[in-house]
Design a protein around this motif. Structure first.
Motif, PDB file in Angstrom:
ATOM      1  N   GLY A 253       0.835  -1.207   0.000  1.00 56.72           N
ATOM      2  CA  GLY A 253       0.000   0.000   0.000  1.00 56.72           C
ATOM      3  C   GLY A 253       0.865   1.251   0.000  1.00 56.72           C
ATOM      4  N   TRP A 256       3.581   2.158   2.552  1.00 58.72           N
ATOM      5  CA  TRP A 256       4.785   1.321   2.582  1.00 58.72           C
ATOM      6  C   TRP A 256       6.048   2.206   2.576  1.00 58.72           C
ATOM      7  N   ILE A 264      13.190   5.702   1.417  1.00 59.69           N
ATOM      8  CA  ILE A 264      13.176   6.064  -0.011  1.00 59.69           C
ATOM      9  C   ILE A 264      13.775   7.455  -0.126  1.00 59.69           C
ATOM     10  N   TYR A 266      15.219  10.450  -3.154  1.00 58.98           N
ATOM     11  CA  TYR A 266      15.192  10.742  -4.581  1.00 58.98           C
ATOM     12  C   TYR A 266      15.974  12.000  -4.910  1.00 58.98           C
ATOM     13  N   ILE A 276      11.361  13.235 -11.532  1.00 56.31           N
ATOM     14  CA  ILE A 276      12.371  12.677 -10.635  1.00 56.31           C
ATOM     15  C   ILE A 276      13.307  11.807 -11.468  1.00 56.31           C
ATOM     16  N   ASN A 422       0.927  16.371  -5.451  1.00 57.78           N
ATOM     17  CA  ASN A 422       1.618  15.130  -5.789  1.00 57.78           C
ATOM     18  C   ASN A 422       0.861  13.857  -5.450  1.00 57.78           C
ATOM     19  N   GLY A 424      -1.784  11.210  -6.318  1.00 53.56           N
ATOM     20  CA  GLY A 424      -2.493  10.876  -7.555  1.00 53.56           C
ATOM     21  C   GLY A 424      -1.659  11.148  -8.796  1.00 53.56           C
ATOM     22  N   HIS A 435       6.524   6.164 -10.488  1.00 58.02           N
ATOM     23  CA  HIS A 435       5.799   4.979 -10.963  1.00 58.02           C
ATOM     24  C   HIS A 435       5.436   5.153 -12.430  1.00 58.02           C
ATOM     25  N   ILE A 454      -1.765  -1.580  -8.315  1.00 58.50           N
ATOM     26  CA  ILE A 454      -0.952  -1.640  -7.095  1.00 58.50           C
ATOM     27  C   ILE A 454      -1.398  -0.591  -6.066  1.00 58.50           C
ATOM     28  N   CYS A 455      -1.927   0.520  -6.518  1.00 60.19           N
ATOM     29  CA  CYS A 455      -2.287   1.583  -5.568  1.00 60.19           C
ATOM     30  C   CYS A 455      -3.777   1.611  -5.271  1.00 60.19           C
TER      31      CYS A 455
HETATM   32  C1  HEC Z   1      10.316   8.991  -5.183  1.00 55.90           C
HETATM   33  C2  HEC Z   1       9.752   7.918  -5.940  1.00 55.90           C
HETATM   34  C3  HEC Z   1       8.353   7.459  -5.598  1.00 55.90           C
HETATM   35  C4  HEC Z   1       7.193   8.205  -5.603  1.00 55.90           C
HETATM   36  C5  HEC Z   1       7.028   9.699  -5.868  1.00 55.90           C
HETATM   37  C6  HEC Z   1       6.125   7.299  -5.295  1.00 55.90           C
HETATM   38  N1  HEC Z   1       6.626   6.030  -5.101  1.00 55.90           N
HETATM   39 FE1  HEC Z   1       5.559   4.355  -4.672  1.00 55.90          FE
HETATM   40  N2  HEC Z   1       7.246   3.231  -4.752  1.00 55.90           N
HETATM   41  C7  HEC Z   1       8.524   3.696  -4.977  1.00 55.90           C
HETATM   42  C8  HEC Z   1       9.459   2.585  -4.969  1.00 55.90           C
HETATM   43  C9  HEC Z   1      10.958   2.683  -5.185  1.00 55.90           C
HETATM   44  C10 HEC Z   1       8.698   1.413  -4.741  1.00 55.90           C
HETATM   45  C11 HEC Z   1       9.210  -0.025  -4.694  1.00 55.90           C
HETATM   46  C12 HEC Z   1       9.273  -0.538  -6.101  1.00 55.90           C
HETATM   47  C13 HEC Z   1       9.656  -2.006  -6.170  1.00 55.90           C
HETATM   48  O1  HEC Z   1       8.814  -2.824  -5.784  1.00 55.90           O
HETATM   49  O2  HEC Z   1      10.739  -2.294  -6.636  1.00 55.90           O
HETATM   50  C14 HEC Z   1       7.308   1.859  -4.603  1.00 55.90           C
HETATM   51  C15 HEC Z   1       6.250   1.011  -4.358  1.00 55.90           C
HETATM   52  C16 HEC Z   1       4.943   1.413  -4.191  1.00 55.90           C
HETATM   53  C17 HEC Z   1       3.839   0.546  -3.901  1.00 55.90           C
HETATM   54  C18 HEC Z   1       3.939  -0.950  -3.769  1.00 55.90           C
HETATM   55  C19 HEC Z   1       4.202  -1.351  -2.361  1.00 55.90           C
HETATM   56  C20 HEC Z   1       3.986  -2.822  -2.280  1.00 55.90           C
HETATM   57  O3  HEC Z   1       4.985  -3.531  -2.289  1.00 55.90           O
HETATM   58  O4  HEC Z   1       2.833  -3.218  -2.251  1.00 55.90           O
HETATM   59  C21 HEC Z   1       2.713   1.307  -3.805  1.00 55.90           C
HETATM   60  C22 HEC Z   1       1.292   0.858  -3.501  1.00 55.90           C
HETATM   61  C23 HEC Z   1       3.105   2.669  -4.060  1.00 55.90           C
HETATM   62  N3  HEC Z   1       4.459   2.702  -4.284  1.00 55.90           N
HETATM   63  C24 HEC Z   1       2.232   3.760  -4.063  1.00 55.90           C
HETATM   64  C25 HEC Z   1       2.606   5.069  -4.376  1.00 55.90           C
HETATM   65  C26 HEC Z   1       1.662   6.165  -4.464  1.00 55.90           C
HETATM   66  C27 HEC Z   1       0.171   6.077  -4.234  1.00 55.90           C
HETATM   67  C28 HEC Z   1       2.389   7.251  -4.805  1.00 55.90           C
HETATM   68  C29 HEC Z   1       1.892   8.662  -5.031  1.00 55.90           C
HETATM   69  C30 HEC Z   1       1.061   9.249  -4.010  1.00 55.90           C
HETATM   70  C31 HEC Z   1       3.777   6.838  -4.900  1.00 55.90           C
HETATM   71  N4  HEC Z   1       3.861   5.506  -4.645  1.00 55.90           N
HETATM   72  C32 HEC Z   1       4.804   7.694  -5.211  1.00 55.90           C
HETATM   73  C33 HEC Z   1       8.874   5.025  -5.202  1.00 55.90           C
HETATM   74  C34 HEC Z   1       7.992   6.084  -5.296  1.00 55.90           C
END
Ligand code: HEC
Ligand code: HEC
Ligand code: HEC
Ligand code: HEC
Ligand code: HEC
Ligand code: HEC
Length: 504
Positions: A253, A256, A264, A266, A276, A422, A424, A435, A454-455
Motif C-alpha cells: 500500500g 509502505w 526512499i 530521490y 524525478i 503530488n 495521484g 511509478h 498496485i495503488c
Molecule cells: C520517489 C519515488 C516514488 C514516488 C514519488 C512514489 N513512489 Fe511508490 N514506490 C517507490 C518505490 C521505489 C517502490 C518499490 C518498487 C519495487 O517494488 O521495486 C514503490 C512502491 C509502491 C507501492 C507498492 C508497495 C507494495 O509492495 O505493495 C505502492 C502501492 C506505491 N508505491 C504507491 C505510491 C503512491 C500512491 C504514490 C503517489 C502518491 C507513490 N507511490 C509515489 C517510489 C515512489
C-alpha cells in the motif's frame, strides 16, 4: 506638589523621551482595556499593543538617559559640574525622587514587557497573524487552508513546530520576508517546494505518527465530461493506503514508503514536483539498496548532486495537505455536484473551461470575463434557453465565480498551475514521477511499477445510469471515457493530456 529632579534631567531630549514613553504607556493601557472590553479578536490591534507601541515606549525610555548624558557633558564643559560619576545622594530629595521614579518605573516596565512579549509571541503564532497580516500575500494560502481538513490546525504547527530554535529561525526568515513584502521584491507565485520547511517528522508526525495504520478506503469521484450534456462519469476506487487487512500493516500500500523498515530517497535535476531522475530504496532491515534511474545515473556523472538528495516523507506525496488549489476541470465538477451550477445548461463545462486558458489580472476581470462569456454564449448558441432559463444561467454564473475565487488568485498568481498536488496522477505527474515503468534498477530486475492495481482497484466506473460494476474483491480494468483508446491513455502520462482544463 513639585517633584524635584537632578539638573541633568532638564533637557529637551529627555523631555521628549519621557513624553513618548508616557504617551505610549497610556495608549497601551487604553487599547488593552478597549480590546478586553469590546473586541473578541483584536488581530491588528494586538500588533499595536504588543509590538508597535512597546517599541516606541522603549525607544522613549532609551532617549531619557542619553539626553541626561549629553546634558551632563555640556554642564561639565561650562564648569557647573565636577568630573566623575554622578553622586546619588538619597538624602537629597532630587536624587531620591529620580531614584524612586527610576526603580519603580523599571519594575513596572519589566513586568509589562514580560506580559507583552508573551502576548507578542502568541500573536505572531496566531492564525490571524500568519494568514491575514500580509493580507494579499497570504490570501490564497489562507483561503485554501480554511477549506482544508486542517482548518483548525494553526499555521505554525506545520510551518514552525515547537522549540526555541525553529521559533527564532522562522522569525528571522519572517523578518526577511517582511522586508520583501514592504519592498515588493517577493516572487509571485511564492516558489515551492519550500526549502526550509521544517521536516515532516517534527510537524506532521506530531499528530499523525507513521506507525498509525490506515486501512483501505473507498473513494467516490464524480466527474462531468466536456460534452454537450455535461454527462456524469463516476469512478469508485478502493485506495490501498495500508495493507488490505490491518495484520499486514505497512507491507504494502501507499504508506509502505514510510514504513520503519524502508527508506526512499530521490534526486531531481529540475523541480522535484515535475520530474524525478533517481530513486534509492534502502531496506533498513538488511541494508540492501536498490537504485532506480531512467537512463544514466545522474549521481554517478556528478557526485556534487548527492547534496540535493531528498528523503521521502509525508510531504513527498501530501504536499498540499492544507493549500490545495483545484484545477478548473475539478472545481466545476464539484459545483455541479452541489447543484450551484446547473448540469442542464448544454456545453456548460466545455465552454467555461476555455475561459481559464486566460491569465487574469484580478478577480474582478475574471468575474467579468466569466459573466460575459457565458451570457454571450447562450444568447448566440441557445437563444431559447437564454430567454427561458435566465435565472438558472445567473445562478450558475454566480456559482462559478464563487468557486473560482476559492481556487484561483490572480494577484499572487496562485492556482493549480503554480502548485501541483503530488497525490495521484491525473492533472500532475504525482505518483507517476517514479511509478512510470521507466525507472529501472541497474540490474534491470526491479522497476517502479505503473500497474493500475498496485495503488487502487476500480470498483465501479461509468455513467451512473449505466455503471460498470465489479465487486469488493475483484477489480475492473480501467475504461477511459470518450474515444481515448488504451494505447493512447496508457502510453502517455495522464497529465500529458489532462492539464486541468479540457483534456486534449
Ligand atoms: C520517489 C519515488 C516514488 C514516488 C514519488 C512514489 N513512489 Fe511508490 N514506490 C517507490 C518505490 C521505489 C517502490 C518499490 C518498487 C519495487 O517494488 O521495486 C514503490 C512502491 C509502491 C507501492 C507498492 C508497495 C507494495 O509492495 O505493495 C505502492 C502501492 C506505491 N508505491 C504507491 C505510491 C503512491 C500512491 C504514490 C503517489 C502518491 C507513490 N507511490 C509515489 C517510489 C515512489
Ligand atoms: C497541515 C499543515 C499546514 C498548515 C496547517 C499550513 N500549511 Fe502552509 N504549507 C504546508 C505545506 C506542506 C506546504 C507546501 C510545501 C512545499 O510544497 O514545499 C505549504 C506551503 C505554504 C506556502 C507557500 C505557497 C504555497 O501555496 O505552497 C505559504 C505561503 C503557506 N504555506 C502559508 C500558510 C499559512 C498562512 C497558514 C495558516 C493560515 C498555513 N500555511 C498553514 C503545510 C501547512
Ligand atoms: C496539529 C495536528 C496536525 C498536524 C501538525 C498535521 N495534521 Fe493532518 N490532520 C489533522 C487532523 C485533526 C486531521 C483530521 C481531519 C478530519 O478528520 O477531517 C488531519 C487530516 C489529514 C489528512 C487526511 C485528510 C486530507 O486532507 O486528505 C492528511 C492526508 C493529513 N492530515 C496530512 C498531514 C500532513 C502531510 C501534515 C504535515 C505537513 C499534517 N497532516 C499535519 C491534524 C494534524
Ligand atoms: C508514497 C506516498 C505517500 C506518503 C509518503 C505518505 N502518504 Fe499518506 N496517503 C497516501 C495516499 C495515496 C493516500 C490515500 C489518498 C486518497 O485516497 O486520496 C494517503 C492517505 C493518508 C491519510 C488519510 C487516511 C484516510 O483514512 O483517509 C492520512 C492521514 C495520511 N495519508 C497521512 C500521512 C502521513 C502523516 C504521512 C507521513 C508520515 C504520509 N501520509 C505519507 C500516500 C502517501
Ligand atoms: C503509484 C500509485 C498509482 C498507480 C500505479 C496508479 N494510480 Fe490511479 N490513483 C492513485 C492515487 C493516489 C489516486 C487518488 C488521487 C487523489 O487522491 O486525488 C488515483 C486516482 C485515480 C483515478 C481517479 C482520478 C479522479 O480524480 O477521479 C483513476 C481513474 C485512476 N487513478 C486510474 C489509474 C489508472 C488507469 C492507472 C494505470 C495506468 C493508475 N491509476 C495507476 C495512484 C496510482
Ligand atoms: C491522449 C490523451 C489522454 C490521456 C493520455 C489520458 N486522457 Fe483521460 N481524457 C482525455 C480526454 C480527451 C477526455 C475527455 C473525454 C470526453 O470528452 O468524453 C478525458 C477524460 C477523462 C476522465 C473523465 C473526466 C475527467 O477528466 O475527470 C477521466 C477520469 C480520465 N480521462 C482519466 C484518465 C487517466 C486516469 C489517465 C491516465 C491513466 C488518462 N485519463 C489519460 C484524454 C486523455
Amino acid at each position: 506638589m513639585r517633584i524635584k529632579l537632578p539638573p541633568s534631567t532638564q533637557n529637551w531630549l529627555s523631555l521628549i523621551g519621557i513624553t513618548i514613553a508616557l504617551i505610549s504607556l497610556f495608549m497601551i493601557i487604553f487599547l488593552i482595556t478597549i480590546s478586553q472590553l469590546f473586541l473578541t479578536k483584536g488581530n491588528y490591534l494586538g500588533l499595536f499593543i504588543y509590538i508597535v507601541l512597546p517599541s516606541f515606549m522603549i525607544g522613549g525610555l532609551i532617549v531619557i538617559p542619553i539626553g541626561m548624558l549629553i546634558k551632563r557633558k555640556s554642564m561639565k564643559k561650562t564648569g557647573i559640574r565636577p568630573d566623575g560619576w554622578p553622586i546619588i545622594n538619597l538624602n537629597d530629595s532630587r536624587y531620591r525622587n529620580a531614584f524612586f521614579i527610576f526603580t519603580i518605573g523599571t519594575t513596572i516596565l519589566l513586568f509589562l514587557s514580560a506580559i507583552g512579549s508573551y502576548q507578542a509571541f502568541h500573536l505572531t503564532e496566531s492564525i490571524e497573524f500568519c494568514g491575514t497580516f500580509c493580507h494579499s500575500v497570504m490570501h490564497p494560502e489562507y483561503v485554501a487552508y480554511n477549506n482544508s481538513s486542517h482548518a483548525r490546525v494553526a499555521c505554525v504547527e506545520c510551518h514552525v513546530g515547537s522549540g526555541v530554535g525553529w521559533y527564532t529561525k522562522s522569525k528571522l526568515s519572517g523578518l526577511h520576508q517582511i522586508i520583501a513584502v514592504i519592498t515588493n521584491s517577493y516572487e509571485k507565485p511564492i516558489p515551492t517546494p519550500i526549502e526550509d520547511l521544517r521536516p515532516a517528522r517534527e510537524t506532521c508526525e506530531q499528530c499523525h505518527w507513521p506507525g498509525k495504520f490506515y486501512p483501505n478506503t473507498i473513494r467516490h469521484e464524480k466527474h462531468n465530461l466536456p460534452d454537450k450534456e455535461n454527462s456524469e462519469w463516476d469512478i469508485h476506487l478502493r485506495m490501498k493506503i495500508g495493507g488490505a487487512i490491518a495484520a499486514k500493516g505497512f507491507d504494502n500500500g501507499a504508506h509502505w514508503h514510510i514504513n520503519s523498515k524502508v527508506k526512499i530517497e530521490y534526486y531531481a535535476a529540475g523541480n522535484p514536483n515535475e520530474e524525478i531522475d533517481w530513486v534509492r530504496y534502502t531496506n533498513l532491515n538488511n541494508g540492501k539498496e536498490i537504485i532506480y534511474t531512467k537512463d544514466e545515473n545522474p549521481l554517478k556523472e556528478n557526485p556534487e548532486n548527492e547534496k540535493k538528495i531528498i528523503e521521502m516523507t509525508c510531504i513527498g506525496c501530501h504536499n498540499r495537505p492544507s493549500h490545495n488549489y483545484l484545477a478548473p476541470f475539478d472545481f466545476i465538477d464539484q459545483v455541479i455536484a452541489t447543484g450551484e451550477i446547473a448540469r442542464e445548461l448544454p456545453e456548460f463545462k466545455s465552454m467555461t473551461l476555455d475561459i481559464f486558458d486566460n491569465e487574469f489580472t484580478s478577480m474582478d476581470t475574471a468575474a467579468t470575463l466569466i459573466r460575459t462569456t457565458i451570457n454571450n454564449f447562450y444568447e448566440e448558441e441557445y437563444p431559447e434557453i437564454y430567454s427561458s432559463k435566465k435565472e438558472i444561467i445567473d445562478k450558475s454564473i454566480k456559482g462559478l465565480i464563487e468557486t473560482t475565487s476559492k481556487n484561483i488568485f490572480p494577484i499572487m498568481k496562485a492556482s493549480w498551475k503554480a502548485y501541483p498536488n503530488n497525490i495521484g496522477h491525473l492533472n500532475y505527474p504525482g505518483c507517476f514521477r517514479c511509478h512510470n515503468n521507466e525507472m529501472v534498477s541497474e540490474d534491470e530486475e526491479h522497476v517502479i511499477s505503473k500497474d493500475c492495481n498496485i495503488c487502487h482497484t476500480i470498483l465501479a466506473q461509468g455513467n451512473p445510469q449505466n455503471l460498470m460494476m465489479g465487486n469488493i474483491n475483484s477489480q475492473l480494468p480501467f475504461k477511459h471515457p470518450g474515444d481515448v483508446e488504451e494505447d493512447e491513455w496508457n502510453e502517455n502520462l495522464c497529465s500529458d493530456c489532462h492539464d486541468g482544463l479540457n483534456p486534449q
